[in-house]
Design a protein around this motif. Structure first.
Motif, PDB file in Angstrom:
ATOM      1  N   ASP A 103       8.653  -2.634   4.343  1.00  0.00           N
ATOM      2  CA  ASP A 103       7.905  -1.596   5.066  1.00  0.00           C
ATOM      3  C   ASP A 103       7.588  -0.411   4.152  1.00  0.00           C
ATOM      4  N   PHE A 104       8.541  -0.049   3.290  1.00  0.00           N
ATOM      5  CA  PHE A 104       8.313   1.056   2.355  1.00  0.00           C
ATOM      6  C   PHE A 104       7.175   0.729   1.390  1.00  0.00           C
ATOM      7  N   ASN A 105       7.246  -0.433   0.762  1.00  0.00           N
ATOM      8  CA  ASN A 105       6.216  -0.796  -0.207  1.00  0.00           C
ATOM      9  C   ASN A 105       4.861  -1.002   0.446  1.00  0.00           C
ATOM     10  N   LEU A 106       4.862  -1.526   1.664  1.00  0.00           N
ATOM     11  CA  LEU A 106       3.596  -1.714   2.365  1.00  0.00           C
ATOM     12  C   LEU A 106       2.953  -0.369   2.690  1.00  0.00           C
ATOM     13  N   ALA A 107       3.769   0.647   2.968  1.00  0.00           N
ATOM     14  CA  ALA A 107       3.231   1.972   3.282  1.00  0.00           C
ATOM     15  C   ALA A 107       2.493   2.558   2.084  1.00  0.00           C
ATOM     16  N   ILE A 108       3.040   2.400   0.888  1.00  0.00           N
ATOM     17  CA  ILE A 108       2.340   2.890  -0.306  1.00  0.00           C
ATOM     18  C   ILE A 108       1.074   2.063  -0.550  1.00  0.00           C
ATOM     19  N   ALA A 109       1.196   0.736  -0.436  1.00  0.00           N
ATOM     20  CA  ALA A 109       0.030  -0.130  -0.627  1.00  0.00           C
ATOM     21  C   ALA A 109      -1.076   0.222   0.354  1.00  0.00           C
ATOM     22  N   ASP A 110      -0.709   0.548   1.586  1.00  0.00           N
ATOM     23  CA  ASP A 110      -1.697   0.908   2.609  1.00  0.00           C
ATOM     24  C   ASP A 110      -2.433   2.187   2.228  1.00  0.00           C
ATOM     25  N   ALA A 111      -1.706   3.178   1.705  1.00  0.00           N
ATOM     26  CA  ALA A 111      -2.337   4.439   1.316  1.00  0.00           C
ATOM     27  C   ALA A 111      -3.394   4.204   0.242  1.00  0.00           C
ATOM     28  N   TYR A 112      -3.060   3.433  -0.775  1.00  0.00           N
ATOM     29  CA  TYR A 112      -4.020   3.143  -1.841  1.00  0.00           C
ATOM     30  C   TYR A 112      -5.175   2.290  -1.335  1.00  0.00           C
ATOM     31  N   ASN A 113      -4.865   1.321  -0.490  1.00  0.00           N
ATOM     32  CA  ASN A 113      -5.886   0.371  -0.052  1.00  0.00           C
ATOM     33  C   ASN A 113      -6.993   1.039   0.755  1.00  0.00           C
ATOM     34  N   ARG A 114      -6.681   2.126   1.416  1.00  0.00           N
ATOM     35  CA  ARG A 114      -7.700   2.803   2.225  1.00  0.00           C
ATOM     36  C   ARG A 114      -8.797   3.434   1.378  1.00  0.00           C
TER      37      ARG A 114
END
Length: 679
Positions: A103-114
């Motif tokens: 969940d932590f790593n996905l949160a960072i990936a989500d921020a960049y992906n947007r």
């Protein structure tokens, strides 16, 4: 003895109960089993704080951060505050924490992906330990290239080569999904209960990491095409193949464990199937503990690639050979590498997915092919798969090979009576900027320094790096003035010509600063990399063939030729309606150059600033942070400031059909007739 047996049995059961042992015990498992392994990695607050803190510090190198706060061009929507998103992740990490490491790593990936910027990506190996796959792909196909609409079509992909699918069909049959092959070519009516066209356009529009999709392009058309199966060169076998497409193969858990499709079969009946996602392990380790140690955390083995990259920079390799503008491949490198090294075997059933154009070849080199068309012999084809080798070809050998093959190939085409050339850049992922420059020089050798001028972003830390590079004459630094030329193509002589002082400006209400405009220096007499002394063909005799996917080096190459020489374009595919959205022939990232955290750390080490309080630090986990750190400045449509916001519409847009979607030769013959006539 009984106690020993009981203990051994207990240990065996404990190992079997470990989610990562279950997930890695077979080549293929259900996504539910695989994802349980990912979720079994516990959140570590101290380690995660180090990751998020360094991630935020790296943003000072991100040249598009303030540009993307609000798009000046409504055709290219960027409205994301990535720093605010990462600040939220940082606060959560420091307080309540996250449920799991995933969940932590996905949160960072989500921020960049947007950001919808294919250069700007955060990928942690811990959330990419599995490849998630479906037994079918989707092609949006029409009856005629001129049709206003096309329909999502069900394509069985068991036989797609180079996609790591060995044993996939047997796995699905073992779980009762054994009626797939007869459905090949069916029309997809609904996906998960939603009209299929609407579902796919929405999926491409969101392009969400929560759906297992990352590394978005700027507009919906190339994002849609990345979901689709499409033709691509397979440089290992020398054939053209169908890529699976991101709808059917995702490197991050796809957000659901199954997909339900309603089909209209070739016989006209309707059939609804619920198909689970299958997963195969591409990481290392066979227990949670070993998965964490070998895949998630930095080790001597998985840091070797980064060390090799740093050694490349330290080995004296010229800077112009290292600059890249490239996006991640559509599937994990581990899968493609394993598939490429495996023995080539015929498919279980003929599928037509491997196609060799029945054309006379006038040259092949790694990612480049040159042909003469059979039905339109006055038309040639230059196919540019990308601008970087997929094999172990050395950079200088690659540059020499591209230059030599383009010269001999185009010269031979002219001698054979060819008067027009199609440049197929469909799906081009970018690569070495110098390789793109060589392609430009080969076509237009009188353009001494082809391409667009660029600027670096400035921060206090970057300013110190540039000052130190200037003081020490460090030619290995990206920020050394001597590596660049001014707009009159004269080598820069001092730091005041690029960074001292930087150029202040306000972007979306935020004060920012950038270097002065510069050109890359590709070495003395750079245009001599081609033997052409005059253009082999005029701009009016060239046409781009594209599917909107065209990453940064590709975009810099094609945008330049379009803007300066008026080259036209034919774009195939995209959203189901031909009129729903305009297509760019080069709809990818246009940022100029990509950097990553390891490059930032190397630059800081060169300057002796690795321990500076403002400097990002090496990550304690096996992860990559990549971002755009130069902006390209166009010489037309400059009202929006940077090339990223110049929307270059296709000259003509067409649909793929059942006949041509995997037969580039038919696409080329069609385009030749559309642009240059039957004769």
């Amino acid at each position: 003895m009984y106690l020993l047996l009981l203990t051994a049995l207990s240990v065996g059961l404990a190992r079997a109960a470990d989610p990562c042992t279950l997930a890695t015990a077979s080549t293929w498992v259900t996504s539910k089993v695989a994802h349980a392994c990912e979720l079994n990695v516990p959140f570590d607050q101290a380690r995660s704080m180090a990751v998020i803190n360094s991630t935020i510090k790296s943003l000072q190198y991100y040249s598009l951060e303030n540009w993307f706060l609000h798009s000046p061009n409504p055709l290219i929507p960027h409205d994301v505050n990535v720093r605010a998103l990462l600040d939220t992740v940082q606060r959560t990490t420091a307080t309540t924490g996250f449920k799991t490491d995933w969940d932590f790593n996905l949160a960072i990936a989500d921020a960049y992906n947007r950001e919808a910027d294919g250069h700007t990506v955060y990928t942690a190996e811990c959330i990419e330990g599995f490849s998630f796959n479906l037994p079918f792909s989707i092609g949006t196909l029409a009856t005629s290239p001129f049709d206003a609409t096309a329909v999502p079509t069900f394509l069985v992909n068991y036989d797609f080569p180079e996609q790591g699918r060995d044993g996939l069909e047997a796995f699905f049959e073992s779980i009762g999904v054994n009626n797939i092959r007869p459905l090949d070519g069916s029309r997809i009516l609904e996906i998960n209960g939603v009209d299929a066209s609407s579902f796919l356009v929405d999926l491409a529009t969101r392009s969400s990491i929560s759906d297992g999709l990352f590394g978005s392009f700027e507009t919906v058309e190339p994002r849609y095409m990345r979901l689709m199966s499409r033709y691509s060169a397979d440089t290992v076998s020398g054939l053209y193949t169908q890529e699976v497409g991101r709808f059917a193969q995702r490197v991050v858990w796809p957000g659901a464990d199954s997909v339900t499709v309603t089909l209209q079969t070739p016989k006209g009946s309707k059939e609804t199937l619920t198909i689970p996602w299958a997963a195969t392990f591409v990481g290392s380790g066979n227990t949670t503990a070993s998965f964490i140690a070998e895949t998630c955390l930095v080790t001597d083995d998985n840091s070797a690639a980064r060390k090799r990259k740093r050694d490349l920079r330290a080995s004296g390799t010229p800077l112009n050979q290292r600059r890249k503008a490239v996006i991640p491949a559509g599937s994990q490198a581990a899968i493609r590498k394993a598939a490429a090294s495996a023995p080539v075997a015929p498919p279980a059933a003929p599928s037509g997915n491997a196609v060799t154009p029945n054309l006379k070849s006038f040259g092949h080199f790694v990612t480049l092919d040159v042909y003469q068309l059979a039905e339109h012999p006055k038309v040639g084809v230059v196919y540019l798969e990308q601008f970087e080798p997929q094999d172990d070809t050395a950079a200088q050998d690659y540059f020499d090979g591209i230059s030599d093959t383009l010269f001999t190939g185009l010269t031979a085409l002219k001698a054979a009576g060819v008067e027009h050339v199609l440049i197929d850049q469909s799906g081009n992922r970018g690569g070495f900027i110098f390789a793109g420059a060589i392609a430009m020089w080969s076509l237009f050798p009188l353009d001494l320094y082809p391409g667009f001028p660029a600027v670096f972003r400035e921060s206090d830390l970057i300013k110190r790096e540039s000052d130190i590079a200037a003081a020490t004459n460090d030619t290995d630094s990206e920020y050394f003035f001597g590596n660049y030329r001014d707009l009159n193509y004269v080598l820069l002589k001092n730091n005041s010509q690029i960074f001292d002082p930087p150029v202040p400006q306000t972007v979306n209400g935020v004060k920012d600063a950038f270097s002065k405009h510069f050109f890359d220096d590709f070495g003395p007499g750079s245009s001599s990399v081609t033997n052409f002394t005059s253009p082999p063909f005029e701009g009016k005799d060239l046409v781009f063939v594209a599917n909107s996917i065209c990453a940064s080096t590709c975009s810099i190459f094609s945008s330049y030729i379009f803007q300066k020489h008026g080259v036209r374009s034919a774009v195939f595919g995209g959203t189901p309606s031909a009129t729903a959205a305009m297509s760019q022939f080069d709809g990818g990232v246009k940022g100029s150059e990509v950097t990553d955290l390891d490059e930032m750390l190397f630059e800081l080490q060169l300057a002796g600033l690795q321990d500076d309080p403002a400097a990002p630090q090496p990550l304690p986990i096996n992860a990559d942070i990549t971002m755009n750190f130069r902006n390209a400045i166009p010489f037309i449509d400059q009202q929006d400031g940077i090339l990223e916001y110049v929307f270059e519409e296709a000259t003509k847009k067409f649909q793929f059909t059942k006949d041509n979607f995997n037969r580039p030769q038919l696409v080329w013959e069609f385009v030749a007739e559309e642009f240059f006539g039957k004769n």
